[in-house]
Scaffold this active site. Sequence first.
Site, PDB file in Angstrom:
ATOM      1  N   ARG A   1       0.859  -1.188   0.000  1.00  0.00           N
ATOM      2  CA  ARG A   1       0.000   0.000   0.000  1.00  0.00           C
ATOM      3  C   ARG A   1       0.889   1.230   0.000  1.00  0.00           C
ATOM      4  NH1 ARG A   1      -2.569   1.116   5.436  1.00  0.00           N
ATOM      5  NH2 ARG A   1      -1.146   2.882   5.415  1.00  0.00           N
TER       6      ARG A   1
ATOM      7  N   HIS B   1      -3.805   4.657   4.368  1.00  0.00           N
ATOM      8  CA  HIS B   1      -4.957   3.738   4.339  1.00  0.00           C
ATOM      9  C   HIS B   1      -6.117   4.387   3.590  1.00  0.00           C
ATOM     10  CE1 HIS B   1      -8.319   1.278   5.540  1.00  0.00           C
ATOM     11  NE2 HIS B   1      -8.837   2.262   6.249  1.00  0.00           N
TER      12      HIS B   1
ATOM     13  N   TYR C   1       3.113   5.983  11.615  1.00  0.00           N
ATOM     14  CA  TYR C   1       3.452   4.609  12.029  1.00  0.00           C
ATOM     15  C   TYR C   1       4.347   3.870  11.036  1.00  0.00           C
ATOM     16  CZ  TYR C   1      -0.616   4.020   8.966  1.00  0.00           C
ATOM     17  OH  TYR C   1      -1.486   4.094   7.920  1.00  0.00           O
TER      18      TYR C   1
END
Lengths: 329, 368
Positions: free
Chosen positions: B265, B269, B278
């Site tokens: 990815r 998100h 993160y």
Amino acid sequence: MPELNLIEAVNLALRSEMQRDAGVLVLGEDVGRNGGVFRATVGLLDAFGEERVIDTPLAETLIAAMAIGLATQGFKPVAEIQFSGFTYPCIDQIVNHAARYRHRTRSRLSCPMVLRAPNGGGIHAPEHHSESVEATFAHIPGLRVVAPSTPARAYGLLLAAIRDPDPVIFLEPTRLYRLFKQAVEDNGEALPLDTAFVEREGQDLTLVSWGAMMQDARAAADRLAEEGISVELIDVATIKPLDMDTILASVAKTGRCVIVQESPRAGGWASEIAANIAEHGLLNLFAPVLRVSGYDTIMPLARHEALYIPDTERILAEVRKVFEFAPKA
Amino acid sequence: MSHSSPAVERVAQFEVTYTQYLDPEGQPRAPLPDFAQDAEELRRMYRAMVQTRAFDKKAVVLQRTGRMGTYAACLGQEAIGTAIGCALRAEDIFIPAYREYAAQLLRGVRMRDILLNWGGDERGMHYEGCAIRHDFPLSVPIGSHVPQAIGVAYALKLRREPRVVLASCGDGATSKGDVYEAISSAKVWNLPLVFLISNNQWAISLPRGRQTGAQTLAQKAFAGGLPGEQVDGNDVIATRAVLAAAIERARSGGGPSLIEAITYRLHDHTTADDARRYRNEAEVQEAWQRCPVKRLKQHLEARGLLSASDEAALQQEASAFADQAAEEFLATPPASPAAMFDHLYAQLPKQYEWQRQEALARGLKPGH
């Protein structure tokens, strides 16, 4: 006309509709060879074969999800969950998907499925076997929730539920399954959904209930008749959408109403009915609308379930409060 | 005292393979499958990937400029959607998660509709006028659509239709019981069904290694008695080849299987997420080296199938395509104020009619 108990009437409705419509399938745990833990599906495997009477793995989420998948493809699945407490693993599927596919896709996909489960206590079963779950499902937009209280209504309403183009949660009164028999004609005629039944006409008090509690409400109405109190007894039958027209018309006539439910009190469907009467029928009332209900506690195990489940005496006690009510001068 | 030793036999043995045709620079590592010998077919696949990337970029811009709601980008995962779109037949049924836009593009969904959905309009999943209207809508809850594929595949098998169901989900979804219930039961009925896991390494902030201690996600198939394998999900040729084999096996009665497509990815998100909180930027930069669009481009160039002017024309066309989708989305007037009631039931119960009338009246007042 055969005399059938309620579980036999459920079986007859399934058999009758499967005969009529090849798209009707039955699925669930032990529904095939075993005929269901309550024997609701007995004989269906032999009559219709294992492709249409599907013994599923022991997975309630899967059962609900599989029914959804089948329904989107034009089948009419009737899924059985063995006990009401085991409908909870289905809730994600029912709330987030079954109730929503029509809405989410603007009717491109739809979900004409029935989820059957026994509802309520009184059979001395282990934990999770005796819950009353109708209000939990009735809160969900897009669903129908139906709770029959006699063999004939179980037959006619189950036919209607199967034929309905949207998802129906069909909650059968567990302790009435074999309590009494009634003449049920296998005429293939559905009873109307979204409609309450005035089971007994009366002038002095409207007594409203559904499912297994109807049996106690009937007994209470008999006792009150002996005392000269004429009760109009209403079987709500379709919990959602709720037929308030019938209830309001009755309350307009009697001016008094008691609502009986087995489930916990707070947020139960009796509250919804009482609120509607307050909104639309207040000036017809001689006394407050009272609720008879289970307690706001965990459904107790067998030794105490009779304490929890309302009985005729508890219904009569509330009815007396209604008649003793004196408005402030 | 002598120690007794029990008789121990090996009763089952499993192996997970990983398939790749093109290395990250687009060089073939093995003779290519037939469809990849066909220059036109490869160019069609490349065009879908380029269009999807342009669409994805446009969708993010629409959100960033306040003209659309939260959007889940598919940046870096274009090969998987493209492989799905090419491997499925029109009559097959695709049950997607929500990042496989290339598949929707190739299956004839109007990209305007995808934007409508993220833009807050239920009509986006109606697929009005689209060639394929039997696919499932995007599914926002994680993994709960996957067991529904059991019922869909059962329906196809019951009707003896030679059609296949493809259900996709992400790496995070494999931690959910719903997905296990589906994997565990699919072989019971030998269903015409393929499970596809797009393992993009991140479930919002949780890396793949924190979802499960399992060495691969493909091996989860074995617990259900299904074949399971890995494929390089950034190699569109490999992903299509592996998917097509699984789909055709399912079609011919060979039963269900599971494929774990390894991807990454590259975006947050969703547009509501900030992966810098993160995720190490160096990891993302390294992942860009394995970009699926770049890989197919380099392969086409090396075979002389894509000139600089071809590329410029494709990019221009893709950009116009994305602009067109955005314009169509923005030009779509809101639905009727009564829309929330109009597909609640096949026919709205009379009990709710007053609410519909109230919503209609409120919606017609200025300010709504």
